[in-house]
Design a protein around this motif. Structure first.
Motif, PDB file in Angstrom:
ATOM      1  N   ALA A 120      -7.368   6.232   1.118  1.00 29.26           N
ATOM      2  CA  ALA A 120      -7.840   5.931   2.472  1.00 29.26           C
ATOM      3  C   ALA A 120      -8.438   4.526   2.536  1.00 29.26           C
ATOM      4  CB  ALA A 120      -8.867   6.971   2.915  1.00 29.26           C
ATOM      5  N   ASP A 121      -9.174   4.146   1.490  1.00 37.12           N
ATOM      6  CA  ASP A 121      -9.796   2.813   1.467  1.00 37.12           C
ATOM      7  C   ASP A 121      -8.745   1.714   1.355  1.00 37.12           C
ATOM      8  OD1 ASP A 121     -12.190   4.074   1.570  1.00 37.12           O
ATOM      9  OD2 ASP A 121     -12.746   3.724  -0.524  1.00 37.12           O
ATOM     10  N   THR A 122      -7.690   1.966   0.592  1.00 33.36           N
ATOM     11  CA  THR A 122      -6.635   0.962   0.454  1.00 33.36           C
ATOM     12  C   THR A 122      -5.969   0.744   1.803  1.00 33.36           C
ATOM     13  OG1 THR A 122      -6.248   1.752  -1.794  1.00 33.36           O
ATOM     14  CG2 THR A 122      -4.544   0.349  -0.840  1.00 33.36           C
ATOM     15  N   ILE A 123      -5.738   1.841   2.514  1.00 26.79           N
ATOM     16  CA  ILE A 123      -5.083   1.736   3.821  1.00 26.79           C
ATOM     17  C   ILE A 123      -5.956   0.955   4.799  1.00 26.79           C
ATOM     18  CG2 ILE A 123      -4.335   3.076   5.838  1.00 26.79           C
ATOM     19  CD1 ILE A 123      -3.443   5.260   3.860  1.00 26.79           C
ATOM     20  N   SER A 124      -7.260   1.146   4.716  1.00 26.38           N
ATOM     21  CA  SER A 124      -8.124   0.483   5.707  1.00 26.38           C
ATOM     22  C   SER A 124      -8.725  -0.826   5.194  1.00 26.38           C
ATOM     23  CB  SER A 124      -9.239   1.438   6.151  1.00 26.38           C
ATOM     24  OG  SER A 124     -10.025   1.781   5.033  1.00 26.38           O
ATOM     25  N   ALA A 125      -8.359  -1.242   3.972  1.00 28.45           N
ATOM     26  CA  ALA A 125      -8.950  -2.472   3.422  1.00 28.45           C
ATOM     27  C   ALA A 125      -8.607  -3.678   4.293  1.00 28.45           C
ATOM     28  CB  ALA A 125      -8.451  -2.704   2.002  1.00 28.45           C
ATOM     29  N   GLY A 126      -9.606  -4.488   4.587  1.00 27.19           N
ATOM     30  CA  GLY A 126      -9.375  -5.643   5.448  1.00 27.19           C
ATOM     31  C   GLY A 126      -9.815  -6.939   4.809  1.00 27.19           C
ATOM     32  N   SER A 127     -10.006  -6.942   3.498  1.00 31.07           N
ATOM     33  CA  SER A 127     -10.413  -8.178   2.831  1.00 31.07           C
ATOM     34  C   SER A 127      -9.995  -8.104   1.369  1.00 31.07           C
ATOM     35  CB  SER A 127     -11.939  -8.356   2.912  1.00 31.07           C
ATOM     36  OG  SER A 127     -12.569  -7.364   2.127  1.00 31.07           O
ATOM     37  N   ASP A 128      -9.988  -9.253   0.717  1.00 29.83           N
ATOM     38  CA  ASP A 128      -9.584  -9.290  -0.697  1.00 29.83           C
ATOM     39  C   ASP A 128     -10.475  -8.390  -1.546  1.00 29.83           C
ATOM     40  OD1 ASP A 128      -7.619 -11.030  -0.104  1.00 29.83           O
ATOM     41  OD2 ASP A 128      -8.626 -12.818  -0.880  1.00 29.83           O
ATOM     42  N   LEU A 129     -11.785  -8.518  -1.345  1.00 25.52           N
ATOM     43  CA  LEU A 129     -12.704  -7.751  -2.194  1.00 25.52           C
ATOM     44  C   LEU A 129     -12.554  -6.253  -1.965  1.00 25.52           C
ATOM     45  CD1 LEU A 129     -16.002  -9.859  -2.109  1.00 25.52           C
ATOM     46  CD2 LEU A 129     -14.637  -9.337  -4.123  1.00 25.52           C
ATOM     47  N   SER A 130     -12.448  -5.837  -0.700  1.00 29.43           N
ATOM     48  CA  SER A 130     -12.363  -4.394  -0.441  1.00 29.43           C
ATOM     49  C   SER A 130     -11.031  -3.843  -0.942  1.00 29.43           C
ATOM     50  CB  SER A 130     -12.577  -4.070   1.038  1.00 29.43           C
ATOM     51  OG  SER A 130     -11.600  -4.685   1.831  1.00 29.43           O
ATOM     52  N   LEU A 131      -9.989  -4.667  -0.885  1.00 27.12           N
ATOM     53  CA  LEU A 131      -8.698  -4.218  -1.402  1.00 27.12           C
ATOM     54  C   LEU A 131      -8.754  -4.080  -2.925  1.00 27.12           C
ATOM     55  CD1 LEU A 131      -5.744  -3.513  -0.885  1.00 27.12           C
ATOM     56  CD2 LEU A 131      -5.199  -5.947  -1.023  1.00 27.12           C
ATOM     57  N   ASN A 132      -9.313  -5.090  -3.588  1.00 28.41           N
ATOM     58  CA  ASN A 132      -9.432  -5.015  -5.048  1.00 28.41           C
ATOM     59  C   ASN A 132     -10.259  -3.812  -5.472  1.00 28.41           C
ATOM     60  OD1 ASN A 132      -7.925  -7.244  -5.576  1.00 28.41           O
ATOM     61  ND2 ASN A 132      -9.658  -8.662  -5.567  1.00 28.41           N
ATOM     62  N   LEU A 133     -11.318  -3.565  -4.719  1.00 27.15           N
ATOM     63  CA  LEU A 133     -12.196  -2.438  -5.042  1.00 27.15           C
ATOM     64  C   LEU A 133     -11.439  -1.115  -4.892  1.00 27.15           C
ATOM     65  CD1 LEU A 133     -15.083  -1.508  -5.678  1.00 27.15           C
ATOM     66  CD2 LEU A 133     -15.496  -1.405  -3.227  1.00 27.15           C
ATOM     67  N   ALA A 134     -10.733  -0.966  -3.778  1.00 28.19           N
ATOM     68  CA  ALA A 134      -9.987   0.274  -3.542  1.00 28.19           C
ATOM     69  C   ALA A 134      -8.941   0.474  -4.640  1.00 28.19           C
ATOM     70  CB  ALA A 134      -9.325   0.231  -2.164  1.00 28.19           C
ATOM     71  N   LEU A 135      -8.307  -0.611  -5.053  1.00 24.30           N
ATOM     72  CA  LEU A 135      -7.272  -0.493  -6.084  1.00 24.30           C
ATOM     73  C   LEU A 135      -7.863  -0.080  -7.430  1.00 24.30           C
ATOM     74  CD1 LEU A 135      -4.945  -3.498  -5.143  1.00 24.30           C
ATOM     75  CD2 LEU A 135      -4.534  -1.066  -4.784  1.00 24.30           C
ATOM     76  N   ARG A 136      -9.046  -0.568  -7.731  1.00 24.46           N
ATOM     77  CA  ARG A 136      -9.715  -0.153  -8.981  1.00 24.46           C
ATOM     78  C   ARG A 136     -10.003   1.353  -8.953  1.00 24.46           C
ATOM     79  NH1 ARG A 136      -9.596  -0.963 -13.368  1.00 24.46           N
ATOM     80  NH2 ARG A 136     -11.770  -0.740 -13.988  1.00 24.46           N
ATOM     81  N   HIS A 137     -10.468   1.833  -7.789  1.00 23.99           N
ATOM     82  CA  HIS A 137     -10.753   3.259  -7.669  1.00 23.99           C
ATOM     83  C   HIS A 137      -9.448   4.065  -7.743  1.00 23.99           C
ATOM     84  CE1 HIS A 137     -14.714   2.050  -6.976  1.00 23.99           C
ATOM     85  NE2 HIS A 137     -14.782   2.109  -5.672  1.00 23.99           N
ATOM     86  N   LEU A 138      -8.385   3.475  -7.189  1.00 26.57           N
ATOM     87  CA  LEU A 138      -7.088   4.146  -7.230  1.00 26.57           C
ATOM     88  C   LEU A 138      -6.586   4.224  -8.675  1.00 26.57           C
ATOM     89  CD1 LEU A 138      -5.272   5.383  -5.092  1.00 26.57           C
ATOM     90  CD2 LEU A 138      -4.111   3.204  -4.851  1.00 26.57           C
ATOM     91  N   GLU A 139      -6.882   3.192  -9.444  1.00 23.96           N
ATOM     92  CA  GLU A 139      -6.520   3.233 -10.870  1.00 23.96           C
ATOM     93  C   GLU A 139      -7.341   4.278 -11.607  1.00 23.96           C
ATOM     94  OE1 GLU A 139      -7.104  -0.626 -12.659  1.00 23.96           O
ATOM     95  OE2 GLU A 139      -5.682  -1.524 -11.274  1.00 23.96           O
ATOM     96  N   GLY A 140      -8.482   4.652 -11.039  1.00 24.65           N
ATOM     97  CA  GLY A 140      -9.255   5.742 -11.624  1.00 24.65           C
ATOM     98  C   GLY A 140     -10.522   5.315 -12.355  1.00 24.65           C
TER      99      GLY A 140
END
Ligand SMILES: Nc1nc2c(ncn2[C@@H]2O[C@H](COP(=O)(O)OP(=O)(O)O)[C@@H](O)[C@H]2O)c(=O)[nH]1
Ligand SMILES: [Mg+2]
Length: 443
Positions: free
Chosen positions: A129-149
């Motif tokens: 959900a965070d990756t879909i709603s990410a609107g900045s570089d930092l929030s996208l990187n953060l969501a991807l880290r969480h997605l990686e687990g």
């Protein structure tokens, strides 16, 4: 057995392509009924003709992406139909897919199935959900880290340690003659270590939450210092009206921007001053309200005119608020008699890089390192971590009692339960429903 579900996975509207997604035991059978594809080999993309179920009228030419269970997002058989991105056509295609036997998916149902199939844990579900709603570089990187687990692994590791000690305690209680009691020292070391980890995760979650939601930054100062100009410069386009007439900005103006990868909401405010103008007065009141709620205040002063009595008042007013002091118009002069002031020019762009860096530093985001630290960005996860930490504190107290083995087990079980809720390894349906309630259809 699960029903076969379908939904449009792309946003409503017109685009180059759109995707209708089908998942479930009958996914291939359903797709075969409305397309020219009859053979479904795993991990293939097949060009096809798409047609109406009953009349066989051709609707479009498209592509079918075929994923065979368990190698798919949901763990089930999945077909994704790529068609031309007309919303009318996509709706029509979905209708045919439903006629062919699929059921309309609920919001988040594909991801829910992925969770139930063990493809994702709950922290990863939230990261989707965070990756879909990410609107900045930092929030996208953060969501991807969480997605990686990163959160999942950490929580599972700590939970595993608690389970281990719990099983040792239970074994010692069940077989007091054969199995030695685990020593309080050993248990204490584990608990202390977990306590440190929880504290660190909770501390870093402030950064995670700020990165995810973005920071609200309000520009304040007396009229004509260049707040609106600076607002436009940080925004990189001219949204606010700039004039040489003091009192131009009367309403607070908000805009989203990225500053060094951080999503920020910039708020341009009316200049703080005593005024008889009724409209401006309301604007000034609003400015004061924004001051109270912003994550950071940029106090803007005029380098050309120097610090005025009004400026001192504003500094006084801002005392205790997180703030940066900026002397604008450094292209005209750099002398402003205010401590810790950053000279900039909204007009020439001088020092705006420096200001951006200072903003991140002030928000404590300068040294964010996704490879080293874990920044939890879900309030749900944070709340559960707080609960785990509270039980942990009680557990440490319980360890000091004589019959610590008897009293410890329920506490440890409590911690294991809460940690299990974070990842979803042991979780109630209610929590699951709550998480998926925030999802969009088709995901
Ligand atoms: N020389 C110079 N003039 C500026 C700068 N920033 C703003 N100004 C001028 O200062 C006046 C007031 O600017 P404005 O942004 O409307 O100020 P506000 O009332 O604080 O919003 C305008 O005439 C701007 O062109 C700057 O960095 N250098
Ligand atoms: Mg203005």
């Amino acid at each position: 057995m699960n029903k076969t579900i379908a939904a449009i996975a792309t946003p409503p509207g017109t685009g180059g392509v759109a995707i209708v997604r089908i998942s479930g035991p009958d996914a291939f059978a359903v797709a075969a009924k409305i397309s020219s594809v009859k053979k479904f080999d795993k991990n293939t993309i097949k060009p096809c003709v798409l047609f109406e179920l009953n009349t066989k009228t051709v609707l479009d030419k498209g592509l079918l992406s075929v994923f065979k269970a368990p190698n798919s997002y949901t763990g089930e058989n999945v077909v994704e139909i790529n068609c031309h991105g007309s919303y009318y056509l996509t709706q029509k295609l979905l209708t045919e897919v439903l006629k062919a036997g699929a059921h309309l998916a609920e919001a988040g149902e594909f991801t829910k199935r992925a969770f139930l199939a063990g493809k994702l844990d709950l922290t990863q579900v939230e990261a989707v959900a965070d990756t879909i709603s990410a609107g900045s570089d930092l929030s996208l990187n953060l969501a991807l880290r969480h997605l990686e687990g990163d959160v999942q692994q950490k929580i599972r590791q700590i939970r595993g340690e608690f389970l281990q000690i719990l099983s040792e305690i239970e074994a010692a209680l069940d077989y007091p003659d054969e199995i030695a009691d685990p020593s309080p020292e050993k248990i204490r070391a584990l608990l202390k270590n977990a306590q440190k980890t929880f504290a660190q995760l909770l501390e870093d979650s402030a950064r995670g939450l700020l990165i995810k939601s973005g920071a609200v930054i309000a520009l304040v100062g007396r009229p004509n210092t260049g707040k609106s100009s600076l607002f436009n410069a940080l925004l990189k386009h001219n949204k606010a009206i700039v004039t040489a007439t003091p009192g131009t900005t009367r309403d607070a103006l908000e805009a989203e921007a990225q500053i060094n990868g951080l999503r920020v909401t910039l708020v341009d405010t009316a200049g703080l001053r005593e005024t008889q103008d009724a409209v401006e007065k309301l604007g000034v009141e609003r400015s004061r309200a924004h001051l109270q709620t912003a994550d950071l205040v940029l106090a803007v002063f005029d380098a050309a005119s120097g610090a005025a009595a009004e400026d001192r008042k504003i500094l006084e007013y801002l005392r205790g608020r997180p703030q940066l002091r900026v002397a604008n118009k450094m292209d005209l002069s750099e002398k402003v008699d205010i401590p810790d002031i950053i000279p900039v020019s909204a007009k020439t762009g001088q020092n705006l890089d420096l200001l951006a860096a200072k903003i991140l530093e002030k928000l404590d985001l300068r040294r964010v390192d996704f490879s080293k630290n874990i920044y939890i960005s879900s309030l749900r996860q944070k709340d559960q971590l707080i609960r785990a930490a509270q039980i942990l504190a009680k557990t440490l107290d319980a360890l000091e009692t004589v019959d610590y083995l008897d009293v410890l087990a329920p506490h440890l079980q409590g911690i294991v339960a809460v940690l299990g809720e974070i990842t979803g390894d042991a979780v109630s349906d209610e929590i699951i429903e709550q998480i998926f309630a925030n999802f969009c259809v088709g995901k």
